[in-house]
Design an enzyme around this catalytic site. Structure first.
Site, PDB file in Angstrom:
ATOM      1  N   ARG A 118      36.461  21.428  61.957  1.00  0.00           N
ATOM      2  CA  ARG A 118      37.789  21.958  61.560  1.00  0.00           C
ATOM      3  C   ARG A 118      38.034  21.860  60.057  1.00  0.00           C
ATOM      4  NH1 ARG A 118      39.177  19.485  66.282  1.00  0.00           N
ATOM      5  NH2 ARG A 118      39.420  20.958  67.970  1.00  0.00           N
ATOM      6  N   GLU A 182      32.525  43.010  36.772  1.00  0.00           N
ATOM      7  CA  GLU A 182      33.752  42.321  37.205  1.00  0.00           C
ATOM      8  C   GLU A 182      34.530  41.782  35.994  1.00  0.00           C
ATOM      9  OE1 GLU A 182      34.763  42.524  40.206  1.00  0.00           O
ATOM     10  OE2 GLU A 182      33.035  42.609  41.554  1.00  0.00           O
ATOM     11  N   GLU A 227      47.419  37.209  48.466  1.00  0.00           N
ATOM     12  CA  GLU A 227      47.352  38.648  48.248  1.00  0.00           C
ATOM     13  C   GLU A 227      48.528  39.396  48.846  1.00  0.00           C
ATOM     14  OE1 GLU A 227      43.380  40.167  48.347  1.00  0.00           O
ATOM     15  OE2 GLU A 227      44.086  42.235  48.522  1.00  0.00           O
ATOM     16  N   HIS A 242      33.788  50.036  46.993  1.00  0.00           N
ATOM     17  CA  HIS A 242      33.402  49.684  48.363  1.00  0.00           C
ATOM     18  C   HIS A 242      32.901  50.912  49.114  1.00  0.00           C
ATOM     19  CE1 HIS A 242      36.106  45.880  48.241  1.00  0.00           C
ATOM     20  NE2 HIS A 242      34.849  45.574  47.970  1.00  0.00           N
TER      21      HIS A 242
HETATM   22 ZN   LIG Z   1      34.053  42.769  43.193  1.00  0.00          ZN
END
Ligand SMILES: [Zn+2]
Ligand SMILES: NC(=O)c1ccc[n+]([C@@H]2O[C@H](COP(=O)([O-])OP(=O)(O)OC[C@H]3O[C@@H](n4cnc5c(N)ncnc54)[C@H](O)[C@@H]3O)[C@@H](O)[C@H]2O)c1
Length: 349
Positions: A118, A182, A227, A242
């Site tokens: 856990r 990035e 987010e 993506h």
């Molecule tokens: Zn990325």
């Protein structure tokens, strides 16, 4: 003296990001500071074990646990195998997992640490530029399933992140560039001074830009840990990126796809009148100068659009793009006509 660590404050806990040459050699000290006293398992891959892992394991008296290299190993079979190895090494709830590697290892080992017994303590020791500036900060961990990338995961904040630029010396050039994509993204979101190709000569170990990029990621996740809003800006270039990765059958490196994605996002912003054409041209120039692709030839714009439209992580059917008003001024925009997006893709494919 070392520069002070960057601190990330999250709703659950605060954690330091140590970032300086030699930081990895001081890992014992950072573990002590984090009050980690139990057994340690370093999760890495065979190449990185030879380069750094074996020595670190010997220094720390840790068990070195290996997983295969590559995105295709970021899956639940690997996770199950890692659980067995941790049991075999006798890790109990006071133990800690140290991820020593790129984003693949950080994401997988982090998921293991979040779920084993856990949840046990977790330390990120990122070795790729991409993992240093992006994947290791923010607490998102997880694995891929056949239905899609990163669909299984958790939020697991590390006890600390240890970034040692010395390990960048062994990073393959293509991986260095993927990380630079990035950093360019971070620059477009928050720090236009990072849009300078001269910063990304490999061998400089990144010094100044590395710290700036990590600080940007830390600031954004601190402001929005789950987010809910502005963390979405970190997806600049990623809606296109993506989709390119998917259409390529994941033969494209993530950073390369993001590079084209940044060009696409800037062109879409300009096309819709949100930013001047000059910004789109500047993005394209810097991406190319870093040695990253600005085009994805041979792919069908309609297929890329379809891949965006069926992204399994999206909440509703509308595609929300991160667009730019200027370098350093991102915003989210939905309701963009398909034809506008296809027109941008047609210029890049
Ligand atoms: Zn990325
Ligand atoms: N959790 C997040 O927030 C987040 C954010 C961005 C990306 N990611 C994930 O990160 C992954 C990509 O990470 P990546 O680009 O680091 O890829 P990667 O982990 O596959 O590493 C790239 C290659 O570089 C090698 N390598 C790494 N460091 C090295 C070094 N110092 N010397 C020599 N070789 C080295 C690795 O062994 C690997 O072969 C993806 O799975 C992506 O989904 C996660």
């Amino acid at each position: 003296m070392y520069p002070p660590p960057i601190t990330v404050r999250t709703p659950e806990a605060s954690y330091p990001i140590y970032i300086h040459e030699g930081a990895l050699g001081q890992l014992r000290q950072w573990l002590d500071t984090a009050a980690i006293a139990g057994k340690l398992a370093i999760i890495s891959n065979p190449d990185l074990a030879v380069l750094y892992g074996q020595r670190l394991a010997a220094e720390l008296g840790a068990t070195l646990v290996l997983m295969p290299e590559g995105e295709q190993a970021k899956n639940l079979d690997t996770v199950r195998e890692l659980y067995s190895q941790l049991i075999g090494a006798g890790l109990d709830r006071r133990g800690a997992v140290i991820a020593l590697g790129g984003g693949v290892i950080g994401d997988t080992a982090g998921f293991v640490a979040a779920t084993y017994l856990r949840g046990i303590a977790f330390v990120q020791a990122p070795t790729s530029l991409l993992a240093m500036v992006d994947a290791s900060v923010g607490g998102k961990v997880g694995v891929d399933i056949p239905e899609g990338k990163n669909l299984i995961g958790a939020f697991k904040q590390p006890a600390c992140v240890v970034i040692d630029p010395l390990v960048l010396d062994s990073l393959p050039t293509a991986e260095w560039r993927a990380g630079a994509a990035e950093v360019l993204k971070a620059g477009l979101i928050r720090a236009p001074q990072l849009l300078d190709a001269a910063l990304y000569q490999q061998g400089q170990r990144g010094a100044a830009f590395l710290r700036q990029a990590v600080q940007i990621k830390a600031d954004v996740v601190e402001a929005d840990p789950y987010e809910a809003n502005i963390r979405a800006y970190l997806n600049l270039g990623h809606t296109f990126g993506h989709a390119i990765e998917r259409v390529s059958g994941y033969t494209w490196r993530h950073g390369d796809a993001v590079a084209v994605g940044l060009v696409a996002a800037a062109r879409l912003s300009a096309r819709l009148g949100y930013c001047p054409e000059a910004l789109a041209a500047e993005v394209e120039t810097v991406v190319a100068a870093v040695g990253l692709p600005t085009r994805c030839p041979h792919y069908d714009p309609a297929a890329i659009y379809a891949a965006m439209a069926t992204d399994k992580k999206r909440v509703d059917s509308d595609i929300r793009f991160v667009l730019l008003r200027a370098a350093g001024e991102p915003f989210l925009q939905g309701g963009i006509a398909k034809d506008e997006v296809l027109a941008v893709l047609a210029g890049l494919c």
